[in-house]
Write an enzyme that holds these catalytic residues in place. Structure first.
Site, PDB file in Angstrom:
ATOM      1  N   MET A   1       0.759  -1.153  -0.066  1.00  0.00           N
ATOM      2  CA  MET A   1       0.089  -0.126   0.084  1.00  0.00           C
ATOM      3  C   MET A   1       0.931   1.205  -0.215  1.00  0.00           C
ATOM      4  SD  MET A   1      -3.530  -0.779   2.076  1.00  0.00           S
ATOM      5  CE  MET A   1      -2.911  -0.474   3.667  1.00  0.00           C
TER       6      MET A   1
ATOM      7  N   HIS B   1       9.240  -3.465   3.474  1.00  0.00           N
ATOM      8  CA  HIS B   1       8.789  -3.866   2.045  1.00  0.00           C
ATOM      9  C   HIS B   1      10.081  -4.064   1.200  1.00  0.00           C
ATOM     10  CE1 HIS B   1       5.571  -0.954   3.497  1.00  0.00           C
ATOM     11  NE2 HIS B   1       4.883  -1.860   2.939  1.00  0.00           N
TER      12      HIS B   1
ATOM     13  N   GLY C   1       4.824  -9.974   4.269  1.00  0.00           N
ATOM     14  CA  GLY C   1       5.566  -9.952   5.259  1.00  0.00           C
ATOM     15  C   GLY C   1       4.696 -11.058   6.529  1.00  0.00           C
ATOM     16  N   GLU C   2       5.697 -11.581   7.283  1.00  0.00           N
ATOM     17  CA  GLU C   2       5.031 -12.106   8.358  1.00  0.00           C
ATOM     18  C   GLU C   2       4.465 -11.385   9.479  1.00  0.00           C
ATOM     19  OE1 GLU C   2       8.083 -14.892   9.642  1.00  0.00           O
ATOM     20  OE2 GLU C   2       7.718 -16.193   7.872  1.00  0.00           O
ATOM     21  N   LYS C   3       4.787  -9.957   9.451  1.00  0.00           N
ATOM     22  CA  LYS C   3       4.247  -9.142  10.367  1.00  0.00           C
ATOM     23  C   LYS C   3       2.581  -9.201  10.344  1.00  0.00           C
ATOM     24  CE  LYS C   3       4.049  -4.622  10.513  1.00  0.00           C
ATOM     25  NZ  LYS C   3       2.436  -4.127  10.697  1.00  0.00           N
ATOM     26  N   ASP C   4       2.131  -9.297   9.225  1.00  0.00           N
ATOM     27  CA  ASP C   4       0.737  -9.431   8.771  1.00  0.00           C
ATOM     28  C   ASP C   4       0.603 -11.089   8.934  1.00  0.00           C
ATOM     29  OD1 ASP C   4      -0.365  -6.768   8.748  1.00  0.00           O
ATOM     30  OD2 ASP C   4       1.186  -6.724   7.232  1.00  0.00           O
TER      31      ASP C   4
ATOM     32  N   GLN D   1      -2.697 -12.492   7.773  1.00  0.00           N
ATOM     33  CA  GLN D   1      -3.030 -11.863   6.095  1.00  0.00           C
ATOM     34  C   GLN D   1      -2.054 -12.833   5.288  1.00  0.00           C
ATOM     35  OE1 GLN D   1      -2.779  -7.900   4.274  1.00  0.00           O
ATOM     36  NE2 GLN D   1      -0.619  -8.483   3.635  1.00  0.00           N
TER      37      GLN D   1
ATOM     38  N   ILE E   1      10.619  -7.286   9.694  1.00  0.00           N
ATOM     39  CA  ILE E   1      11.974  -6.482   9.845  1.00  0.00           C
ATOM     40  C   ILE E   1      11.521  -5.317  11.076  1.00  0.00           C
ATOM     41  CG2 ILE E   1      13.385  -4.685   8.682  1.00  0.00           C
ATOM     42  CD1 ILE E   1      13.675  -7.627   7.435  1.00  0.00           C
TER      43      ILE E   1
END
Ligand code: PAF
Length: 279
Positions: free
Chosen positions: A30, A37, A147-150, A153, A176
Site C-alpha cells: 500500500m 517492504h 511479510g510475516e508481520k501481517d 494475512q 523487519i
C-alpha cells in the site's frame, strides 16, 4: 524502472516479459515503503527475472472509522526505494482503475478471517482477498511476497491461493524491526515521540514471552496473561487482542505444541499496531 497507472499497461509489459520466457514476481504493497517492504522486494528480485511492486492504498480493506484518508502516501520516495532495490515496474492505479462504479464481485473466506484482526476489522480480509485476487489476475506472477508481520494475512492469502488454484507460490518473509525492536510499519509515522517510546511495549512483551516458551512454558492461558500484564503496565497502550493460535490454521490452543502464532494488536494512543512471533 517504470511507473504505470493502468491495468492494460501492466498486462502489456508482463506479456512482453513472458514472450522472452522471463519469470515474474509480485510484491503487493500500500506504498509508503520502508525496510520491511524493501526486504520483500530484494527477495523477489533474487528469485525472479522481473519484479512488479503494486503501490495502492486499497479502500476496500478499510472500515468506515479507519485511517483510509490519512494513510501516508509518497510515490516519489517509493519509486526511489523500488528502483534501488532492483524491481522493474510500479503499478500505482487510482481506485477507479481497480473498482469500476458497478464493482460487485468479492473474494470472501469462511475460515481464518473471523478471529484475531478480523474481530475488530470485520470487512478487512474481504478487501484484502479481493484486491490481491485482482492483482494476481492482472500481473499473473509466478511468485508473490508477503511479510510475516501481517501473519494472519499471510495465512489467509496462502489458503485463498490453494482454494482458488492460483498456481502462484506465496513467499512469507520475516518481520523487519527497528534497532530497538519495534516492528517496521507505515503506521509508525502516526506515533508522537512519547507514543513511539510506548510502542516498544509490543515487541518487548513478545520477546520476553518467547524466551519463556523456549525455556519450557507451554500453558497458553499463562502466556496470554503474562503478555497482557506487561502491556497493561504501559499507560498509553490499550490491548485489542493477545492470542496464541496454531500456525498456519489459526485454531485456538490450550498448550503450545506444534507450530504456534502468538499475535497481538495494541492501540498506542489512536494508532493500532500489530506484532507477533511464530514458534
Ligand atoms: O499488506 C498490505 O500492505 C495490504 O494488505 C496488501 C496485501 C498490499 C493488500 O492491499
Amino acid at each position: 524502472m517504470k511507473i504505470v497507472k493502468t491495468i492494460k499497461e501492466v498486462r502489456d509489459q508482463v506479456r512482453e516479459w513472458r514472450k522472452e520466457g522471463l519469470s515474474v514476481g509480485l510484491v503487493p504493497t500500500m506504498g509508503y515503503l520502508h525496510e520491511g517492504h524493501e526486504s520483500l522486494i530484494l527477495k523477489a528480485v533474487k528469485d525472479n527475472d522481473r519484479v512488479v511492486v503494486s503501490d495502492f492504498v486499497n479502500p476496500m480493506q478499510f472500515g468506515p472509522t479507519e485511517d483510509l484518508a490519512t494513510y501516508p502516501r509518497d510515490l516519489d520516495h517509493d519509486a526511489r526505494l523500488v528502483e534501488n532495490a532492483g524491481a522493474d515496474l510500479i503499478f500505482n492505479p487510482e481506485p477507479e482503475e481497480m473498482y469500476l462504479d458497478d464493482f460487485s464481485s468479492f473474494v470472501d473466506m469462511s475460515t481464518l478471517t473471523g478471529g484475531l484482526c478480523g474481530k475488530t476489522r470485520p470487512i478487512h480480509f474481504r478487501g484484502v482477498c479481493t484486491v490481491v485476487s485482482k492483482l494476481f489476475n492482472i500481473v499473473t506472477p509466478d511468485r508473490a511476497y508477503f511479510g510475516e508481520k501481517d501473519a494472519q494475512q499471510l495465512a489467509v492469502i496462502k489458503h485463498m491461493v490453494s482454494d482458488l488454484s492460483y498456481g502462484i507460490e506465496i513467499v512469507g518473509c520475516p518481520i523487519i524491526r527497528e534497532a530497538d525492536g519495534l516492528a517496521k510499519s507505515s503506521r509508525n509515522t502516526y506515533l508522537s515521540e512519547e507514543e513511539r517510546k510506548a510502542a516498544l511495549v509490543l515487541s518487548k512483551s513478545l520477546f520476553e514471552e518467547k524466551k519463556k516458551i523456549e525455556e519450557g512454558l507451554k500453558d497458553v492461558k499463562t502466556i496470554v496473561s503474562d503478555i497482557r500484564t506487561n502491556i497493561e503496565k504501559e499507560p498509553l497502550a490499550k490491548i485489542d487482542y493477545v492470542e496464541v493460535v496454531s500456525w498456519p490454521d489459526l485454531k485456538a490452543k490450550e498448550t503450545v505444541d506444534g507450530q504456534v502464532l502468538c499475535a497481538i494488536a495494541v492501540y498506542i494512543g489512536k494508532t493500532r499496531l500489530i506484532d507477533n512471533f511464530i514458534l
